[in-house]
Design an enzyme around this catalytic site. Structure first.
Site, PDB file in Angstrom:
ATOM      1  N   PRO A  83      -5.170 -51.403  -7.818  1.00 36.33           N
ATOM      2  CA  PRO A  83      -5.895 -51.050  -9.042  1.00 36.33           C
ATOM      3  C   PRO A  83      -7.203 -51.826  -9.178  1.00 36.33           C
ATOM      4  O   PRO A  83      -8.040 -51.499 -10.021  1.00 36.33           O
ATOM      5  CB  PRO A  83      -4.917 -51.406 -10.169  1.00 36.33           C
ATOM      6  N   GLU A 110       3.548 -57.761  -7.285  1.00 36.21           N
ATOM      7  CA  GLU A 110       2.299 -58.074  -7.997  1.00 36.21           C
ATOM      8  C   GLU A 110       1.076 -57.787  -7.131  1.00 36.21           C
ATOM      9  O   GLU A 110      -0.054 -58.095  -7.499  1.00 36.21           O
ATOM     10  CB  GLU A 110       2.288 -59.534  -8.460  1.00 36.21           C
ATOM     11  N   ARG A 148      -7.213 -32.295   3.337  1.00 31.71           N
ATOM     12  CA  ARG A 148      -7.666 -30.914   3.071  1.00 31.71           C
ATOM     13  C   ARG A 148      -9.130 -30.697   3.409  1.00 31.71           C
ATOM     14  O   ARG A 148      -9.591 -29.570   3.536  1.00 31.71           O
ATOM     15  CB  ARG A 148      -7.316 -30.466   1.647  1.00 31.71           C
ATOM     16  N   ASP A 162     -15.068 -26.512  -5.065  1.00 37.41           N
ATOM     17  CA  ASP A 162     -14.112 -27.324  -5.822  1.00 37.41           C
ATOM     18  C   ASP A 162     -14.822 -28.213  -6.834  1.00 37.41           C
ATOM     19  O   ASP A 162     -15.993 -28.542  -6.652  1.00 37.41           O
ATOM     20  CB  ASP A 162     -13.347 -28.250  -4.864  1.00 37.41           C
TER      21      ASP A 162
HETATM   22  C1  LIG Z   1       2.333 -53.313  -9.792  1.00 36.61           C
HETATM   23  S1  LIG Z   1       0.976 -52.999  -8.744  1.00 36.61           S
HETATM   24  C2  LIG Z   1       0.154 -54.548  -8.704  1.00 36.61           C
HETATM   25  C3  LIG Z   1      -0.853 -54.697  -9.790  1.00 36.61           C
HETATM   26  C4  LIG Z   1      -1.667 -55.999  -9.729  1.00 36.61           C
HETATM   27  N1  LIG Z   1      -0.905 -57.092 -10.184  1.00 36.61           N
HETATM   28  C5  LIG Z   1      -2.919 -55.839 -10.579  1.00 36.61           C
HETATM   29  O1  LIG Z   1      -2.824 -55.997 -11.781  1.00 36.61           O
HETATM   30  O2  LIG Z   1      -3.978 -55.502 -10.033  1.00 36.61           O
HETATM   31  C6  LIG Z   1       1.712 -52.893  -7.154  1.00 36.61           C
HETATM   32  C7  LIG Z   1       0.946 -52.072  -6.147  1.00 36.61           C
HETATM   33  O3  LIG Z   1       0.847 -50.734  -6.592  1.00 36.61           O
HETATM   34  C8  LIG Z   1      -0.336 -50.130  -6.072  1.00 36.61           C
HETATM   35  N2  LIG Z   1      -1.107 -49.601  -7.199  1.00 36.61           N
HETATM   36  C9  LIG Z   1      -0.778 -49.677  -8.505  1.00 36.61           C
HETATM   37  N3  LIG Z   1      -1.693 -49.083  -9.277  1.00 36.61           N
HETATM   38  C10 LIG Z   1      -2.641 -48.592  -8.446  1.00 36.61           C
HETATM   39  C11 LIG Z   1      -3.859 -47.871  -8.632  1.00 36.61           C
HETATM   40  N4  LIG Z   1      -4.300 -47.549  -9.833  1.00 36.61           N
HETATM   41  N5  LIG Z   1      -4.557 -47.534  -7.530  1.00 36.61           N
HETATM   42  C12 LIG Z   1      -4.145 -47.861  -6.301  1.00 36.61           C
HETATM   43  N6  LIG Z   1      -3.000 -48.562  -6.062  1.00 36.61           N
HETATM   44  C13 LIG Z   1      -2.267 -48.913  -7.120  1.00 36.61           C
HETATM   45  C14 LIG Z   1      -1.074 -51.214  -5.300  1.00 36.61           C
HETATM   46  O4  LIG Z   1      -0.822 -51.048  -3.921  1.00 36.61           O
HETATM   47  C15 LIG Z   1      -0.470 -52.490  -5.849  1.00 36.61           C
HETATM   48  O5  LIG Z   1      -0.528 -53.559  -4.925  1.00 36.61           O
END
Ligand SMILES: C[S@@+](CC[C@H](N)C(=O)[O-])C[C@H]1O[C@@H](n2cnc3c(N)ncnc32)[C@H](O)[C@@H]1O
Length: 224
Positions: A83, A110, A148, A162
């Protein structure tokens, strides 16, 4: 194109490989999917790949060593799902669809030891400003949009109009029946007047973008 997924949950990707357009692309030999279980690279006898966070903090982090070893078995651009990454766009999907091989790493817990991001990967990508439990769905989302666009997977005409391809959102589209309980398909689409139909589509694209994504129009205006 070869896509490697690094994950703690390989089963997530099984259905992804087996259905619809992606299954056909694999069958045609255009796409190859390789699923790598990060736990296979753990040196711990219980296959543990996470540990507590230095300096305190809630939860566990993915350790660098298993990911480093797993990455040695794959090639191409290395992308981590997070994220905290740059938000994925159609432009990025198009750019990545030109690669011969990419590797997408799905996180859990995390997230990752920051050294993985600093030293082992090329890009950190997010699918939006919200947090999921794991990176498997984000990894499949970006892979789907990339696949795609790879030549030969679907007809090029199918994605040229698209949403986001020409900045604007796609125009509204309709199919049979022409009249469903009084809900009518716009008359202009039956006019046979090509120019009028094209103008209508453009107008509707603008209308929809203005209503749902005014930020896109603002961005276009500022870029001029
Ligand atoms: C619970 S999340 C970790 C969040 C992290 N502690 C933070 O706040 O940035 C666990 C994993 O889910 C994936 N993930 C969660 N949300 C995501 C998003 N919006 N985009 C991409 N990957 C995401 C990532 O690979 C991340 O390491």
């Amino acid at each position: 194109m070869k896509i490697n997924f690094l994950t703690l949950f390989p089963n997530y990707f099984e259905i992804f490989k087996q259905e619809s357009i992606i299954a056909k692309a694999i069958e045609k030999g255009i796409i190859e999917i390789n699923i790598v279980d990060i736990r296979d690279f753990s040196k711990n006898k219980h296959k543990k790949v996470d540990d507590q966070i230095y300096g305190g903090g809630h939860g566990m982090l993915l350790q660098i060593e298993p990911i480093d070893l797993a990455l040695k078995t794959v090639g191409g651009k290395k992308i981590i799902m997070s994220p905290q990454g740059s938000v994925f766009t159609q432009k990025k999907a198009r750019e990545l669809s030109n690669e011969k091989e990419i590797t997408i790493i799905a996180g859990r817990y995390e997230g990752f030891d920051e050294r993985i991001i600093d030293y082992l990967i090329d890009e950190e990508i997010s699918i939006g400003d919200y947090v999921l439990t794991g990176g498997e769905l984000p990894a499949m989302i970006i892979a789907d949009s990339i696949i795609r666009l790879v030549k030969g997977v679907i007809k090029e005409e199918s994605h040229l109009n698209d949403s986001f391809e020409n900045d604007l959102l796609d125009y509204p589209q309709y199919t049979r029946p022409r009249d469903y309980k009084g809900m009518l398909v716009p008359e202009v689409l039956f006019s046979g007047h090509h120019k009028k139909i094209e103008e209508w589509k453009k107008e509707k694209q603008l209308e929809k973008t203005k209503k749902n994504r005014p930020d896109i129009l603002e961005r276009i205006k500022n870029a001029k």
